[in-house]
Design a protein around this motif. Structure first.
Motif, PDB file in Angstrom:
ATOM      1  N   SER A  33     -20.168 -55.869 -35.982  1.00 13.22           N
ATOM      2  CA  SER A  33     -20.404 -54.845 -36.996  1.00 13.22           C
ATOM      3  C   SER A  33     -20.510 -55.417 -38.404  1.00 13.22           C
ATOM      4  CB  SER A  33     -19.320 -53.773 -36.942  1.00 13.22           C
ATOM      5  OG  SER A  33     -18.064 -54.337 -37.231  1.00 13.22           O
ATOM      6  N   SER A  34     -19.921 -56.566 -38.664  1.00 17.79           N
ATOM      7  CA  SER A  34     -20.032 -57.162 -39.999  1.00 17.79           C
ATOM      8  C   SER A  34     -21.449 -57.670 -40.255  1.00 17.79           C
ATOM      9  CB  SER A  34     -19.038 -58.316 -40.140  1.00 17.79           C
ATOM     10  OG  SER A  34     -19.345 -59.343 -39.230  1.00 17.79           O
ATOM     11  N   MET A  35     -22.262 -57.774 -39.208  1.00 17.33           N
ATOM     12  CA  MET A  35     -23.636 -58.258 -39.349  1.00 17.33           C
ATOM     13  C   MET A  35     -24.649 -57.120 -39.302  1.00 17.33           C
ATOM     14  SD  MET A  35     -23.235 -61.728 -36.983  1.00 17.33           S
ATOM     15  CE  MET A  35     -24.098 -60.962 -35.688  1.00 17.33           C
ATOM     16  N   TRP A  36     -24.193 -55.876 -39.298  1.00 15.02           N
ATOM     17  CA  TRP A  36     -25.115 -54.747 -39.216  1.00 15.02           C
ATOM     18  C   TRP A  36     -26.004 -54.678 -40.436  1.00 15.02           C
ATOM     19  CZ3 TRP A  36     -21.512 -50.194 -37.401  1.00 15.02           C
ATOM     20  CH2 TRP A  36     -21.258 -50.345 -36.035  1.00 15.02           C
ATOM     21  N   ILE A  37     -27.249 -54.327 -40.198  1.00  9.69           N
ATOM     22  CA  ILE A  37     -28.222 -54.109 -41.268  1.00  9.69           C
ATOM     23  C   ILE A  37     -28.733 -52.689 -41.117  1.00  9.69           C
ATOM     24  CG2 ILE A  37     -30.486 -54.790 -42.165  1.00  9.69           C
ATOM     25  CD1 ILE A  37     -29.895 -57.629 -41.201  1.00  9.69           C
ATOM     26  N   GLU A  38     -28.893 -52.000 -42.225  1.00  8.77           N
ATOM     27  CA  GLU A  38     -29.368 -50.619 -42.177  1.00  8.77           C
ATOM     28  C   GLU A  38     -30.891 -50.590 -42.089  1.00  8.77           C
ATOM     29  OE1 GLU A  38     -29.248 -47.248 -45.402  1.00  8.77           O
ATOM     30  OE2 GLU A  38     -27.282 -47.431 -44.427  1.00  8.77           O
ATOM     31  N   LEU A  39     -31.393 -49.843 -41.116  1.00  8.30           N
ATOM     32  CA  LEU A  39     -32.825 -49.618 -40.953  1.00  8.30           C
ATOM     33  C   LEU A  39     -33.082 -48.160 -41.355  1.00  8.30           C
ATOM     34  CD1 LEU A  39     -31.887 -51.768 -38.688  1.00  8.30           C
ATOM     35  CD2 LEU A  39     -34.103 -51.300 -37.696  1.00  8.30           C
ATOM     36  N   ASN A  40     -33.890 -47.962 -42.368  1.00  6.04           N
ATOM     37  CA  ASN A  40     -34.215 -46.607 -42.811  1.00  6.04           C
ATOM     38  C   ASN A  40     -35.552 -46.217 -42.205  1.00  6.04           C
ATOM     39  OD1 ASN A  40     -31.981 -45.941 -44.580  1.00  6.04           O
ATOM     40  ND2 ASN A  40     -32.719 -47.669 -45.792  1.00  6.04           N
ATOM     41  N   VAL A  41     -35.496 -45.333 -41.240  1.00  6.88           N
ATOM     42  CA  VAL A  41     -36.690 -44.896 -40.527  1.00  6.88           C
ATOM     43  C   VAL A  41     -37.384 -43.831 -41.363  1.00  6.88           C
ATOM     44  CG1 VAL A  41     -37.573 -43.872 -38.407  1.00  6.88           C
ATOM     45  CG2 VAL A  41     -35.582 -45.376 -38.331  1.00  6.88           C
ATOM     46  N   LYS A  42     -38.600 -44.107 -41.747  1.00 10.48           N
ATOM     47  CA  LYS A  42     -39.371 -43.162 -42.546  1.00 10.48           C
ATOM     48  C   LYS A  42     -40.141 -42.260 -41.585  1.00 10.48           C
ATOM     49  CE  LYS A  42     -39.622 -46.065 -46.564  1.00 10.48           C
ATOM     50  NZ  LYS A  42     -40.480 -46.595 -47.626  1.00 10.48           N
ATOM     51  N   THR A  43     -39.700 -41.037 -41.505  1.00 12.47           N
ATOM     52  CA  THR A  43     -40.242 -40.156 -40.474  1.00 12.47           C
ATOM     53  C   THR A  43     -41.320 -39.216 -40.971  1.00 12.47           C
ATOM     54  OG1 THR A  43     -38.490 -38.563 -40.885  1.00 12.47           O
ATOM     55  CG2 THR A  43     -38.104 -40.194 -39.157  1.00 12.47           C
ATOM     56  N   SER A  44     -41.508 -39.070 -42.270  1.00 11.09           N
ATOM     57  CA  SER A  44     -42.521 -38.134 -42.741  1.00 11.09           C
ATOM     58  C   SER A  44     -43.908 -38.602 -42.315  1.00 11.09           C
ATOM     59  CB  SER A  44     -42.457 -37.979 -44.259  1.00 11.09           C
ATOM     60  OG  SER A  44     -42.587 -39.225 -44.875  1.00 11.09           O
ATOM     61  N   ASN A  45     -44.739 -37.670 -41.929  1.00  8.27           N
ATOM     62  CA  ASN A  45     -46.124 -37.912 -41.492  1.00  8.27           C
ATOM     63  C   ASN A  45     -46.230 -38.666 -40.175  1.00  8.27           C
ATOM     64  OD1 ASN A  45     -47.113 -36.648 -43.829  1.00  8.27           O
ATOM     65  ND2 ASN A  45     -46.877 -38.549 -44.969  1.00  8.27           N
ATOM     66  N   ASN A  46     -45.157 -38.733 -39.422  1.00  6.43           N
ATOM     67  CA  ASN A  46     -45.206 -39.355 -38.100  1.00  6.43           C
ATOM     68  C   ASN A  46     -44.952 -38.288 -37.049  1.00  6.43           C
ATOM     69  OD1 ASN A  46     -45.542 -42.290 -38.424  1.00  6.43           O
ATOM     70  ND2 ASN A  46     -43.699 -42.094 -39.647  1.00  6.43           N
ATOM     71  N   VAL A  47     -45.508 -38.476 -35.894  1.00  5.28           N
ATOM     72  CA  VAL A  47     -45.304 -37.534 -34.788  1.00  5.28           C
ATOM     73  C   VAL A  47     -44.600 -38.273 -33.670  1.00  5.28           C
ATOM     74  CG1 VAL A  47     -46.454 -36.062 -33.115  1.00  5.28           C
ATOM     75  CG2 VAL A  47     -47.361 -36.235 -35.428  1.00  5.28           C
ATOM     76  N   ALA A  48     -43.530 -37.695 -33.173  1.00 12.81           N
ATOM     77  CA  ALA A  48     -42.775 -38.323 -32.086  1.00 12.81           C
ATOM     78  C   ALA A  48     -43.329 -37.880 -30.752  1.00 12.81           C
ATOM     79  CB  ALA A  48     -41.310 -37.932 -32.180  1.00 12.81           C
ATOM     80  N   TYR A  49     -43.280 -38.748 -29.782  1.00 17.45           N
ATOM     81  CA  TYR A  49     -43.680 -38.376 -28.434  1.00 17.45           C
ATOM     82  C   TYR A  49     -42.481 -37.785 -27.720  1.00 17.45           C
ATOM     83  CZ  TYR A  49     -45.122 -38.407 -23.633  1.00 17.45           C
ATOM     84  OH  TYR A  49     -45.414 -38.018 -22.366  1.00 17.45           O
ATOM     85  N   ASP A  50     -42.662 -36.625 -27.191  1.00 15.12           N
ATOM     86  CA  ASP A  50     -41.633 -35.940 -26.412  1.00 15.12           C
ATOM     87  C   ASP A  50     -42.334 -35.421 -25.163  1.00 15.12           C
ATOM     88  OD1 ASP A  50     -39.797 -34.248 -25.279  1.00 15.12           O
ATOM     89  OD2 ASP A  50     -39.425 -33.085 -27.085  1.00 15.12           O
ATOM     90  N   ALA A  51     -41.920 -35.891 -24.006  1.00 14.81           N
ATOM     91  CA  ALA A  51     -42.608 -35.522 -22.767  1.00 14.81           C
ATOM     92  C   ALA A  51     -42.671 -34.017 -22.564  1.00 14.81           C
ATOM     93  CB  ALA A  51     -41.923 -36.180 -21.578  1.00 14.81           C
ATOM     94  N   SER A  52     -41.644 -33.296 -22.993  1.00 12.28           N
ATOM     95  CA  SER A  52     -41.645 -31.844 -22.808  1.00 12.28           C
ATOM     96  C   SER A  52     -42.469 -31.121 -23.870  1.00 12.28           C
ATOM     97  CB  SER A  52     -40.215 -31.306 -22.811  1.00 12.28           C
ATOM     98  OG  SER A  52     -39.631 -31.528 -24.079  1.00 12.28           O
ATOM     99  N   ASN A  53     -42.715 -31.777 -24.994  1.00 17.51           N
ATOM    100  CA  ASN A  53     -43.499 -31.182 -26.079  1.00 17.51           C
ATOM    101  C   ASN A  53     -44.214 -32.299 -26.835  1.00 17.51           C
ATOM    102  OD1 ASN A  53     -44.569 -29.628 -28.077  1.00 17.51           O
ATOM    103  ND2 ASN A  53     -42.623 -29.002 -28.972  1.00 17.51           N
TER     104      ASN A  53
END
Length: 121
Positions: free
Chosen positions: A19-39
């Motif tokens: 955990s002392s080596m963790w790096i924060e990844l900020n996922v930029k989600t605006s204007n992206n579409v996620a794949y969801d098998a049900s929708n």
């Protein structure tokens, strides 16, 4: 306790120890579409969802100039620590720089997710 359960517990413990080596990844989600098998057309809510990951540097022998390029970054994240849906080509900010998700693959029997990032987000 099954072998899979024991393996999952061991990997999670190792992940917490780093955990002392963790790096924060900020996922930029605006204007992206996620794949969801049900929708398949569901939109991701516009926000930046931080994810903690541990970086594992690619060895020179793994850099082939095609699948893995010089400057690519590899992170391992625990899927139980975030609810964000990740998709290929999504932009992720790491240490102030933008990268695109190139590959997402399960690691250690789906206990962790390996994320390959490439600059030029």
């Amino acid at each position: 306790m099954s072998v899979r359960t024991k393996a999952k517990a061991a990997v999670k413990k190792a992940f917490k120890l780093t955990s002392s080596m963790w790096i924060e990844l900020n996922v930029k989600t605006s204007n992206n579409v996620a794949y969801d098998a049900s929708n398949p057309t569901a939109n991701i809510p516009p926000d930046e969802a931080p994810i903690l990951g541990v970086e594992a540097v690619y060895e020179i022998k793994n850099i082939d100039g095609d699948k893995v390029r010089q400057g690519d970054r590899r992170f391992y994240v625990d899927p139980d620590t975030f609810t964000q849906t990740l998709i290929m080509q999504q932009v992720v900010e790491v240490e102030g720089l933008d990268y695109r998700i190139i590959t997402l693959k399960p690691f250690q029997q789906d206990v962790l997710i390996e994320i390959q990032l490439r600059s030029g987000g």
